[in-house]
Every structure is written in structure tokens, then in C-alpha cells.
Design a protein around this motif. Structure first.
Motif, PDB file in Angstrom:
ATOM      1  N   ALA A 248     -15.696  13.514  -0.810  1.00 14.21           N
ATOM      2  CA  ALA A 248     -16.789  12.957  -1.605  1.00 14.21           C
ATOM      3  C   ALA A 248     -17.177  11.577  -1.101  1.00 14.21           C
ATOM      4  CB  ALA A 248     -16.392  12.895  -3.076  1.00 14.21           C
ATOM      5  N   ARG A 249     -16.168  10.752  -0.774  1.00 14.14           N
ATOM      6  CA  ARG A 249     -16.461   9.404  -0.290  1.00 14.14           C
ATOM      7  C   ARG A 249     -17.168   9.441   1.061  1.00 14.14           C
ATOM      8  NH1 ARG A 249     -12.122   6.639   0.929  1.00 14.14           N
ATOM      9  NH2 ARG A 249     -10.488   8.101   0.322  1.00 14.14           N
ATOM     10  N   SER A 250     -16.793  10.381   1.924  1.00 11.60           N
ATOM     11  CA  SER A 250     -17.468  10.514   3.214  1.00 11.60           C
ATOM     12  C   SER A 250     -18.934  10.879   3.017  1.00 11.60           C
ATOM     13  CB  SER A 250     -16.781  11.583   4.073  1.00 11.60           C
ATOM     14  OG  SER A 250     -15.478  11.196   4.424  1.00 11.60           O
ATOM     15  N   ALA A 251     -19.182  11.792   2.079  1.00  8.83           N
ATOM     16  CA  ALA A 251     -20.554  12.211   1.809  1.00  8.83           C
ATOM     17  C   ALA A 251     -21.361  11.079   1.182  1.00  8.83           C
ATOM     18  CB  ALA A 251     -20.556  13.433   0.886  1.00  8.83           C
ATOM     19  N   ILE A 252     -20.742  10.331   0.269  1.00 10.72           N
ATOM     20  CA  ILE A 252     -21.438   9.216  -0.375  1.00 10.72           C
ATOM     21  C   ILE A 252     -21.768   8.130   0.649  1.00 10.72           C
ATOM     22  CG2 ILE A 252     -21.170   7.323  -2.047  1.00 10.72           C
ATOM     23  CD1 ILE A 252     -19.519   9.318  -3.749  1.00 10.72           C
ATOM     24  N   ALA A 271     -23.544   1.407  -3.205  1.00 12.81           N
ATOM     25  CA  ALA A 271     -22.618   2.509  -2.899  1.00 12.81           C
ATOM     26  C   ALA A 271     -21.603   2.091  -1.843  1.00 12.81           C
ATOM     27  CB  ALA A 271     -23.399   3.726  -2.430  1.00 12.81           C
ATOM     28  N   LEU A 272     -22.054   1.398  -0.800  1.00  5.14           N
ATOM     29  CA  LEU A 272     -21.151   1.007   0.286  1.00  5.14           C
ATOM     30  C   LEU A 272     -20.128  -0.022  -0.163  1.00  5.14           C
ATOM     31  CD1 LEU A 272     -23.690   0.872   3.226  1.00  5.14           C
ATOM     32  CD2 LEU A 272     -21.704   2.383   3.073  1.00  5.14           C
ATOM     33  N   GLN A 273     -20.533  -0.953  -1.020  1.00  9.75           N
ATOM     34  CA  GLN A 273     -19.580  -1.939  -1.530  1.00  9.75           C
ATOM     35  C   GLN A 273     -18.472  -1.254  -2.314  1.00  9.75           C
ATOM     36  OE1 GLN A 273     -22.262  -4.588  -3.617  1.00  9.75           O
ATOM     37  NE2 GLN A 273     -22.247  -6.083  -1.933  1.00  9.75           N
ATOM     38  N   ALA A 274     -18.848  -0.263  -3.117  1.00  8.54           N
ATOM     39  CA  ALA A 274     -17.841   0.476  -3.883  1.00  8.54           C
ATOM     40  C   ALA A 274     -16.915   1.238  -2.948  1.00  8.54           C
ATOM     41  CB  ALA A 274     -18.534   1.444  -4.852  1.00  8.54           C
ATOM     42  N   MET A 275     -17.473   1.815  -1.878  1.00  5.02           N
ATOM     43  CA  MET A 275     -16.667   2.561  -0.919  1.00  5.02           C
ATOM     44  C   MET A 275     -15.702   1.650  -0.165  1.00  5.02           C
ATOM     45  SD  MET A 275     -17.405   5.754  -1.254  1.00  5.02           S
ATOM     46  CE  MET A 275     -17.444   5.273  -2.993  1.00  5.02           C
ATOM     47  N   GLU A 294     -21.628  -0.192   8.365  1.00  4.36           N
ATOM     48  CA  GLU A 294     -22.877   0.241   7.728  1.00  4.36           C
ATOM     49  C   GLU A 294     -23.455  -0.868   6.843  1.00  4.36           C
ATOM     50  OE1 GLU A 294     -25.972   2.640   7.483  1.00  4.36           O
ATOM     51  OE2 GLU A 294     -24.186   3.130   8.640  1.00  4.36           O
ATOM     52  N   LEU A 295     -22.587  -1.572   6.133  1.00  7.47           N
ATOM     53  CA  LEU A 295     -23.049  -2.693   5.300  1.00  7.47           C
ATOM     54  C   LEU A 295     -23.682  -3.784   6.165  1.00  7.47           C
ATOM     55  CD1 LEU A 295     -20.392  -3.426   2.508  1.00  7.47           C
ATOM     56  CD2 LEU A 295     -22.863  -3.169   2.215  1.00  7.47           C
ATOM     57  N   GLY A 296     -23.084  -4.029   7.330  1.00  4.34           N
ATOM     58  CA  GLY A 296     -23.609  -5.065   8.218  1.00  4.34           C
ATOM     59  C   GLY A 296     -24.983  -4.748   8.733  1.00  4.34           C
TER      60      GLY A 296
END
Length: 297
Positions: A248-252, A271-275, A294-296
Motif C-alpha cells: 500500500a505504501r509503495s502504491a501511495i 502523502a510523501l511526508q507521511a510515507m 520524490e519530496l525533493g
């Protein structure tokens, strides 16, 4: 030398004396076999933990035993090369792959996997096909080399008539084609892998989740964002259905990337911060690196 509350390091002189005694008594081989079996059991238990409920204590134990595991790997490669047990090194390397990947030890993982496959010679088997695939997962940035390993894995699975292995290897090739910038071939391979998995008997849902993520990435690279979103939403739903947190985390994370590319930055960042927080808490350095990059962006 005290390392922690439970362990002491052995002075090199004492270690060398002990090895001489084992050699002179004809017990060295038995000792090596015992260490190999112990390391294999530890690696397999860590593999099970990473695929289910994470156990920080178990992962810490593997980390503390890496020197023993490396010694066992080196010995096993020698045994496989001599033909005594062709798959001995491959079995330990495969069992260690989830840990290496989770911790981000790409260089070491790739080195041992490649050495273990070479040591196995021309043997055709599922463990060797899997090791070839893991070697393909190896070092980021070595796309052409990874493609070679995926094709070798696919060849092995085809020789074995392993339908699921064939589908997974094709999906891995699709990922490599994405990295190589071959979007159209990546979509074709990704779709073939998904169709093959859906057509198989048995519960293949975990593999289908991964396959949908790969296909969505290929579609996104081809400029087909709407179709990519559909695949990701299906992957997230299926991952929730089977209770696979990591899937699920990979998909998110993939969905966050899609949102970023489509200009939905606030959704992507949230979403990325939570991941990233989840990856840090669980010690998943691979996911942490992926999502921080990805966040960067």
C-alpha cells in the motif's frame, strides 16, 4: 572487546588459533557448515519478518551478525564453485536480499548475488532464477546491466515452465525499460506481466499489486496519466484488501509522484511526508530514500 550487553569480539590472534585447531582436528568443515546453517536460518527469519510484522530486534540482530554472514557467504561461494553444492551461496544470498534491500545495502547485495549466481555455473533452478532477478534489482543507475540480469532470470523461469516467475520477470523488465527511457516497450511489458498474473490460478494478489504499480509508472512515462491513476487506485484498493502495508505504501508513494507531475503538489507533499515518517519509524531506508528524493523534486 565489549560490543554490547550480549556480545564480545574475539581477538584476531585467538581467532587464528581457534581456526588452526579446527583445521588440525578435521572439524573446520563441520564448523563452517554449522555457521552457514545458522546464518541461513537467521536470514530467513528476517525475510519472514520483513514480509509480515516488522521486528526491530530481529533486524538489529541481523545487523550485528553481518560479519558472520559475510564469512558464511564467502565460504558458500567457494563450496558452490567447487561443485559440492551449486545452490548453497544462492540460497543464503536470496534469504539476505530483503534485508539488504530494506537497509539500502545495494552494492553489497549486488556483489554477493552476482558472485553466487556465477558460482552456480549452468545450473537451472528457481533459486537461481530468483537470484538473477534480485541482481537485476541491484544498484540504481546500472539500467543496462539490470536488464541483462532480468533477461537471464526470465530465461531460467521459461526453462522451468514457472508461469508466475515468468510474469514477475517480465514485470521487472518493464521497470528497467522505464528507467532506460523506453516508455512504449515498458507499457507493453507491464501489461503483459499483469495479464499473465491475472490469468493464473491461486491467490496472486500481492504480485498483482506490484504489477499494477509497475504498469502505472510505465503509463505515466508514456504521458497516459489518467490510465496510470486508475492502475494505482486499483493497486491501493487491492493492497488494503489483502492487508499488505508495504504494498500500500509503495502504491501511495507512486500516486504522490503522479500527483506531483500533474501539478497537485499539496496532495503529493502531504502523502510523501507521511510515507517518509513511516519509513523512518520502521527503519525502511530504501523507502525513506525513495520518498525523500520524490519530496525533493
Amino acid at each position: 572487546q565489549l560490543v554490547d550487553e550480549r556480545r564480545y569480539r574475539m581477538l584476531s590472534t585467538i581467532r587464528e588459533f581457534g581456526l588452526r585447531q579446527l583445521n588440525s582436528g578435521g572439524e573446520r568443515q563441520d564448523a563452517e557448515v554449522g555457521r552457514y546453517r545458522w546464518c541461513l536460518d537467521l536470514a530467513r527469519r528476517s525475510d519472514d519478518a520483513l514480509r509480515g510484522d516488522l521486528s526491530p530486534d530481529l533486524l538489529a540482530e541481523v545487523e550485528s551478525e553481518l560479519d558472520n554472514i559475510r564469512a558464511a557467504m564467502k565460504w558458500a561461494v567457494g563450496q558452490s564453485t567447487q561443485g559440492d553444492e551449486r545452490e548453497m551461496a544462492v540460497r543464503l544470498a536470496n534469504a539476505m536480499w530483503p534485508f539488504w534491500s530494506y537497509r539500502g545495502y545495494w552494492s553489497e547485495a549486488t556483489d554477493w548475488l552476482e558472485r553466487s549466481v556465477v558460482a552456480a555455473g549452468e545450473t537451472v533452478s528457481v533459486p537461481i532464477a530468483v537470484a538473477c532477478m534480485y541482481a537485476g534489482h541491484g544498484m540504481p543507475g546500472r539500467t543496462e546491466n539490470n536488464i541483462v540480469w532480468y533477461e537471464r532470470s526470465l530465461q531460467q523461469f521459461r526453462q522451468l515452465g514457472d508461469d508466475q516467475g515468468i510474469a514477475v520477470a517480465i514485470g521487472s523488465l518493464a521497470s528497467a525499460h522505464i528507467q532506460a527511457g523506453h516508455a512504449d516497450s515498458a507499457v507493453a511489458l507491464g501489461q503483459e506481466a499483469l495479464d499473465r498474473l491475472i490469468g493464473l490460478d491461486g491467490d496472486r494478489r500481492a504480485s498483482i499489486v506490484t504489477s499494477r504499480i509497475i504498469l502505472s509508472n510505465a503509463l505515466l512515462e508514456s504521458g497516459r496519466a489518467a490510465e496510470a491513476r486508475t492502475e494505482l487506485e486499483a493497486a491501493i484498493s487491492l493492497a488494503g484488501e489483502i492487508g499488505s502495508d508495504r504494498s500500500a505504501r509503495s502504491a501511495i508513494s507512486a500516486l504522490a509522484r503522479l500527483n506531483r507531475i500533474m501539478g497537485r503538489h499539496s496532495e503529493a507533499i502531504s502523502a510523501l511526508q507521511a510515507m517518509v515518517e513511516h519509513a523512518v519509524e520502521s527503519g525502511d531506508r530504501n523507502a525513506e530514500f525513495r520518498d525523500l528524493v520524490e519530496l525533493g523534486l
